[in-house]
Design an enzyme around this catalytic site. Structure first.
Site, PDB file in Angstrom:
ATOM      1  N   TYR A 132       0.840  -1.192   0.000  1.00 12.80           N
ATOM      2  CA  TYR A 132       0.000   0.000   0.000  1.00 12.80           C
ATOM      3  C   TYR A 132       0.877   1.245   0.000  1.00 12.80           C
ATOM      4  O   TYR A 132       1.281   1.747   1.040  1.00 12.80           O
ATOM      5  CB  TYR A 132      -0.966  -0.040   1.185  1.00 12.80           C
ATOM      6  CG  TYR A 132      -2.090  -1.016   0.943  1.00 12.80           C
ATOM      7  CD1 TYR A 132      -3.369  -0.577   0.647  1.00 12.80           C
ATOM      8  CD2 TYR A 132      -1.853  -2.380   0.942  1.00 12.80           C
ATOM      9  CE1 TYR A 132      -4.395  -1.476   0.376  1.00 12.80           C
ATOM     10  CE2 TYR A 132      -2.860  -3.290   0.672  1.00 12.80           C
ATOM     11  CZ  TYR A 132      -4.128  -2.830   0.396  1.00 12.80           C
ATOM     12  OH  TYR A 132      -5.130  -3.713   0.123  1.00 12.80           O
ATOM     13  N   LYS A 185       4.618 -15.043  -0.071  1.00  9.91           N
ATOM     14  CA  LYS A 185       5.060 -15.309  -1.435  1.00  9.91           C
ATOM     15  C   LYS A 185       6.581 -15.270  -1.481  1.00  9.91           C
ATOM     16  O   LYS A 185       7.203 -14.679  -2.353  1.00  9.91           O
ATOM     17  CB  LYS A 185       4.464 -14.256  -2.381  1.00  9.91           C
ATOM     18  CG  LYS A 185       4.639 -14.562  -3.868  1.00  9.91           C
ATOM     19  CD  LYS A 185       3.857 -15.757  -4.331  1.00  9.91           C
ATOM     20  CE  LYS A 185       3.981 -15.898  -5.854  1.00  9.91           C
ATOM     21  NZ  LYS A 185       3.343 -17.151  -6.337  1.00  9.91           N
ATOM     22  N   ASP A 218      -0.871 -18.193  -3.221  1.00  5.13           N
ATOM     23  CA  ASP A 218      -1.656 -18.829  -4.277  1.00  5.13           C
ATOM     24  C   ASP A 218      -2.384 -20.051  -3.738  1.00  5.13           C
ATOM     25  O   ASP A 218      -3.584 -20.259  -3.976  1.00  5.13           O
ATOM     26  CB  ASP A 218      -0.767 -19.275  -5.443  1.00  5.13           C
ATOM     27  CG  ASP A 218       0.311 -18.282  -5.808  1.00  5.13           C
ATOM     28  OD1 ASP A 218       0.987 -17.765  -4.895  1.00  5.13           O
ATOM     29  OD2 ASP A 218       0.497 -18.043  -7.006  1.00  5.13           O
ATOM     30  N   ASP A 242      -5.799  -8.328   2.645  1.00  3.82           N
ATOM     31  CA  ASP A 242      -6.973  -7.627   2.127  1.00  3.82           C
ATOM     32  C   ASP A 242      -7.721  -8.521   1.135  1.00  3.82           C
ATOM     33  O   ASP A 242      -8.943  -8.697   1.209  1.00  3.82           O
ATOM     34  CB  ASP A 242      -6.515  -6.330   1.451  1.00  3.82           C
ATOM     35  CG  ASP A 242      -7.654  -5.351   1.204  1.00  3.82           C
ATOM     36  OD1 ASP A 242      -8.796  -5.656   1.602  1.00  3.82           O
ATOM     37  OD2 ASP A 242      -7.393  -4.296   0.617  1.00  3.82           O
ATOM     38  N   ASP A 246     -11.399 -10.727   1.863  1.00  5.73           N
ATOM     39  CA  ASP A 246     -12.584 -10.516   1.039  1.00  5.73           C
ATOM     40  C   ASP A 246     -13.058 -11.827   0.422  1.00  5.73           C
ATOM     41  O   ASP A 246     -14.265 -12.115   0.364  1.00  5.73           O
ATOM     42  CB  ASP A 246     -12.287  -9.502  -0.074  1.00  5.73           C
ATOM     43  CG  ASP A 246     -12.304  -8.060   0.422  1.00  5.73           C
ATOM     44  OD1 ASP A 246     -12.454  -7.850   1.647  1.00  5.73           O
ATOM     45  OD2 ASP A 246     -12.153  -7.146  -0.406  1.00  5.73           O
TER      46      ASP A 246
END
Length: 361
Positions: A132, A185, A218, A242, A246
């Site tokens: 961000y 990751k 993933d 985030d 969701d």
């Protein structure tokens, strides 16, 4: 006992779902005798029109004095540049008051869930850095274009940020099923996610009774669909958290049912997991559950810190009342296939709360 809440209704459907949330809080206050006091201030487009900024300084000054903040959704895409008063209240509160842990529970809700196996997990997302770019620099922006055909964005990962969110995740897992999954990751982002994993492992050593798993993002996204019951608490960096939260909220029932708490050491902000939905603003059909459950999380957070069991009991009562109303398909809002508007749905939740009132002595 008393609890002072600073209420910031926000934009779009924010004022509607905030009003519904306050009605629920007033009802649970009557039932449990919490001594809640609410102070409302304008932010967003409303304060931009009257004060020239979407986040007035006098509002920021009130945050540390409150026992908690309720923040409605904001339409920050519609704001002017920061130099013209367009400050994203959500990002500003998180960074300025070091609300490093975004806690997002996801639990299957009967026929609303599309999952084959039950989900009951919490995603703990680092909240102040990561991908961000609007919150990664002391001055200037972490996103820039050296020429019209190239754009760059800076990801920031710090040991301090990782340690804090990891500790929040392990402390939460200690009260649940004692399992933490670190999502990363590091196969590609070897340095930044390598640092994240280093700090998570260091914190894990302090919690020998809690199992630590590590999973590439993933695979985590797929596993939330295929085997959601494998997860207890997931901890991850900002953008991964985030996106995954969701996804988990939708799988478990709806993004409109996901509570969310931005928590630091001494300050917490309850915030709906979804956006401001300007397309339905003013129509009276918005689902208030996400902000209602976020407010319940705020009561629980304060109650656990202060040892005031009435606050934690009130939080549980709100969750139970919402569950009972949602169990009846006829009592749902249009986004969940029902026909009730915001006010009518809130009426049902308030009635469920008052019907479960304990005897007062």
């Amino acid at each position: 006992m008393a609890m002072q809440l600073l209420v910031l209704p926000g934009d779009g459907i924010g004022p509607e779902i905030t009003a519904a949330t306050l009605r629920v809080l007033e009802a649970v206050d009557d039932v449990h005798g919490l001594g809640l006091r609410m102070e409302t201030e304008d932010i967003g487009l409303a304060s931009l029109a009257t004060e020239g900024t979407t986040l007035p300084q006098h509002v920021l000054d009130r945050v540390p004095a409150a026992d908690g903040v309720i923040l409605g959704p904001v339409s920050h895409y519609e704001y002017p540049p920061r130099a013209e008063g367009g400050i994203n209240p959500s990002a500003e509160l998180r960074v300025r008051f070091e609300l490093f842990a975004n806690v997002r529970p996801c639990r299957s809700r009967g026929d609303l869930s599309v999952l084959r196996a039950p989900m009951d997990l919490v995603i703990v997302r680092e909240n102040t850095e990561g991908f961000y770019s609007d919150r990664n620099m002391y001055a200037g922006s972490g996103e820039f274009m050296p020429d019209p055909d190239q754009a760059f964005s800076l990801r920031k990962i710090t040991a301090r940020g990782c340690e804090r969110v990891a500790r929040a995740a392990f402390e939460l897992a200690a009260r649940r099923r004692k399992k933490v999954t670190a999502v990363h990751k590091a196969n590609v982002l070897k340095l930044s996610d390598g640092l994240f994993l280093r700090e998570v492992r260091r914190v894990a050593e302090e919690f020998p009774g809690i199992r630590l798993d590590e999973l590439i993002v993933d695979a985590a996204a797929a596993a939330l669909v295929r085997r959601p019951d494998d997860f207890d608490v997931l901890v991850t960096t900002n953008m991964f958290g985030d996106i995954l939260s969701d996804e988990a909220a939708e799988l478990s029932g709806s993004l409109g049912l996901g509570g969310s708490l931005n928590a630091g050491h001494d300050i917490a902000v309850a915030q709906a997991q979804h956006g401001s939905a300007p397309d339905i603003a003013g129509r009276g059909v918005a689902n208030p559950v996400s902000l209602v459950l976020s407010a319940a999380m705020l009561l629980d957070w304060r109650g656990r810190r202060s040892g005031e069991t009435a606050l934690t009991a009130a939080a549980s009562a709100i969750e139970s009342a919402v569950d009972r109303v949602l169990d009846d398909p006829a009592s749902r809002t249009p986004d969940l296939g029902g026909r009730l508007g915001t006010t009518e749905f809130t009426d049902r939740v308030v009635a469920a709360l008052r019907g479960a009132a304990p005897e007062r002595t």
